[in-house]
Scaffold this motif. Structure first.
Motif, short mmCIF file in Angstrom:
data_model
loop_
_atom_site.label_atom_id
_atom_site.label_comp_id
_atom_site.label_asym_id
_atom_site.label_seq_id
_atom_site.Cartn_x
_atom_site.Cartn_y
_atom_site.Cartn_z
N PHE A 45 -14.12 -20.80 48.62
CA PHE A 45 -14.03 -21.23 47.23
C PHE A 45 -15.07 -22.32 47.03
O PHE A 45 -14.90 -23.45 47.51
CB PHE A 45 -12.61 -21.72 46.94
CG PHE A 45 -12.20 -21.54 45.50
CD1 PHE A 45 -12.29 -20.29 44.90
CD2 PHE A 45 -11.71 -22.59 44.76
CE1 PHE A 45 -11.92 -20.10 43.57
CE2 PHE A 45 -11.33 -22.42 43.43
CZ PHE A 45 -11.44 -21.17 42.84
N SER A 46 -16.17 -22.00 46.35
CA SER A 46 -17.29 -22.94 46.24
C SER A 46 -16.99 -24.04 45.23
O SER A 46 -16.04 -23.97 44.47
CB SER A 46 -18.55 -22.17 45.82
OG SER A 46 -18.42 -21.76 44.47
N ALA A 47 -17.85 -25.07 45.23
CA ALA A 47 -17.69 -26.17 44.27
C ALA A 47 -17.79 -25.64 42.85
O ALA A 47 -17.05 -26.09 41.96
CB ALA A 47 -18.76 -27.24 44.52
N THR A 48 -18.68 -24.67 42.62
CA THR A 48 -18.81 -24.05 41.30
C THR A 48 -17.53 -23.31 40.94
O THR A 48 -17.04 -23.41 39.82
CB THR A 48 -19.99 -23.04 41.27
OG1 THR A 48 -21.12 -23.67 41.85
CG2 THR A 48 -20.29 -22.58 39.87
N ASP A 49 -17.00 -22.58 41.92
CA ASP A 49 -15.75 -21.84 41.69
C ASP A 49 -14.64 -22.80 41.29
O ASP A 49 -13.88 -22.53 40.37
CB ASP A 49 -15.33 -21.08 42.96
CG ASP A 49 -16.29 -19.95 43.28
OD1 ASP A 49 -16.96 -19.46 42.35
OD2 ASP A 49 -16.34 -19.55 44.45
N LEU A 50 -14.58 -23.91 42.01
CA LEU A 50 -13.54 -24.91 41.74
C LEU A 50 -13.70 -25.50 40.34
O LEU A 50 -12.74 -25.60 39.58
CB LEU A 50 -13.60 -26.01 42.80
CG LEU A 50 -12.47 -27.04 42.79
CD1 LEU A 50 -11.11 -26.38 42.98
CD2 LEU A 50 -12.70 -28.08 43.88
N PHE B 133 -10.68 -12.39 40.24
CA PHE B 133 -11.37 -12.13 41.50
C PHE B 133 -12.87 -12.10 41.26
O PHE B 133 -13.32 -11.82 40.16
CB PHE B 133 -10.88 -10.83 42.16
CG PHE B 133 -11.25 -9.56 41.45
CD1 PHE B 133 -10.41 -9.00 40.49
CD2 PHE B 133 -12.44 -8.90 41.75
CE1 PHE B 133 -10.76 -7.82 39.85
CE2 PHE B 133 -12.80 -7.71 41.11
CZ PHE B 133 -11.94 -7.17 40.15
N HIS B 134 -13.63 -12.43 42.28
CA HIS B 134 -15.08 -12.26 42.22
C HIS B 134 -15.60 -12.11 43.63
O HIS B 134 -14.89 -12.36 44.60
CB HIS B 134 -15.76 -13.41 41.46
CG HIS B 134 -15.80 -14.72 42.18
ND1 HIS B 134 -14.72 -15.55 42.25
CD2 HIS B 134 -16.79 -15.34 42.86
CE1 HIS B 134 -15.04 -16.64 42.92
NE2 HIS B 134 -16.30 -16.55 43.32
N SER B 135 -16.84 -11.65 43.75
CA SER B 135 -17.40 -11.38 45.07
C SER B 135 -18.48 -12.39 45.42
O SER B 135 -19.05 -13.04 44.54
CB SER B 135 -17.99 -9.97 45.11
OG SER B 135 -19.03 -9.84 44.17
N HIS B 136 -18.70 -12.53 46.71
CA HIS B 136 -19.81 -13.33 47.23
C HIS B 136 -20.72 -12.39 48.03
O HIS B 136 -20.40 -12.08 49.17
CB HIS B 136 -19.29 -14.45 48.14
CG HIS B 136 -18.74 -15.62 47.39
ND1 HIS B 136 -18.19 -16.71 48.02
CD2 HIS B 136 -18.68 -15.89 46.07
CE1 HIS B 136 -17.81 -17.61 47.12
NE2 HIS B 136 -18.08 -17.12 45.92
N PRO B 137 -21.83 -11.94 47.42
CA PRO B 137 -22.74 -11.04 48.14
C PRO B 137 -23.41 -11.76 49.32
O PRO B 137 -23.97 -12.83 49.15
CB PRO B 137 -23.77 -10.65 47.08
CG PRO B 137 -23.11 -10.94 45.76
CD PRO B 137 -22.23 -12.13 46.02
N ARG C 11 -25.21 -8.19 43.16
CA ARG C 11 -24.76 -9.17 42.17
C ARG C 11 -23.28 -9.48 42.41
O ARG C 11 -22.59 -8.70 43.06
CB ARG C 11 -24.96 -8.61 40.76
CG ARG C 11 -26.43 -8.46 40.37
CD ARG C 11 -26.60 -7.65 39.10
NE ARG C 11 -26.13 -6.27 39.28
CZ ARG C 11 -25.13 -5.72 38.61
NH1 ARG C 11 -24.51 -6.41 37.67
NH2 ARG C 11 -24.75 -4.49 38.83
N GLU C 12 -22.82 -10.59 41.87
CA GLU C 12 -21.39 -10.90 41.98
C GLU C 12 -20.62 -10.03 41.01
O GLU C 12 -21.05 -9.80 39.89
CB GLU C 12 -21.12 -12.38 41.64
CG GLU C 12 -21.53 -13.33 42.74
CD GLU C 12 -20.86 -14.70 42.62
OE1 GLU C 12 -19.97 -14.88 41.76
OE2 GLU C 12 -21.25 -15.58 43.40
N CYS C 13 -19.48 -9.54 41.45
CA CYS C 13 -18.59 -8.83 40.54
C CYS C 13 -17.50 -9.81 40.11
O CYS C 13 -17.34 -10.87 40.71
CB CYS C 13 -17.95 -7.62 41.23
SG CYS C 13 -16.57 -8.05 42.29
ZN LIG Z 1 -17.65 -17.91 44.11
#
Ligand SMILES: [Zn+2]
Length: 131
Positions: A82-87, A72-76, A11-13
């Motif tokens: 930096f994804s579109a969702t992250d942005l 911070f977060h992880s990408h498993p 899972r993402e942290c």
């Molecule tokens: Zn992300």
């Protein structure tokens, strides 16, 4: 931070970065506060900071005289980009560290900062003496 990222795999942290900003705008992360992922759904590619943990991190920042520098977060099993969702979910000014975790182990990490309008992000240099 990296331990938290491995522990949450697949899972993402997520968590909050505390530290200081020098006069020349150099950002030094001194504390990474792990937060629970409160996202109600598939957490393999989404995260949401637990509001309680967020509040705790802010309190910690105040008592230790630190600034909330970002998140911070992880990408498993995914690149540290930096994804579109992250942005879309980001805030201007704040730093964002993305950690790539592959097969449960740390792979690499990058830092990003979004522009004022959240239309794009650019890579950023962050000092992390004890990440
Ligand atoms: Zn992300």
């Amino acid at each position: 931070m990296l331990r938290h990222a491995s522990a949450c795999y697949p899972r993402e942290c997520c968590g909050i970065l505390l530290g200081a900003i020098a006069e020349d705008d150099t950002r030094t992360v001194t504390t990474a506060v792990p937060c629970a992922n409160a996202y109600q759904g598939d957490q393999s590619d989404r995260f949401e900071l637990d509001p309680k943990d967020q509040f705790e991190a802010q309190r910690l920042a105040r008592t230790q005289n630190l600034e909330v520098l970002g998140f911070f977060h992880s990408h498993p099993d995914c690149d540290a980009y930096f994804s579109a969702t992250d942005l879309a979910n980001s805030w201007p000014w704040y730093s964002n560290i993305v950690i790539s975790v592959r097969q449960g182990a740390y792979d690499h990490a990058r830092a990003f900062r979004a522009n004022e309008t959240q239309s794009e992000s650019h890579p950023e240099e962050l000092q992390c003496p004890q990440s």
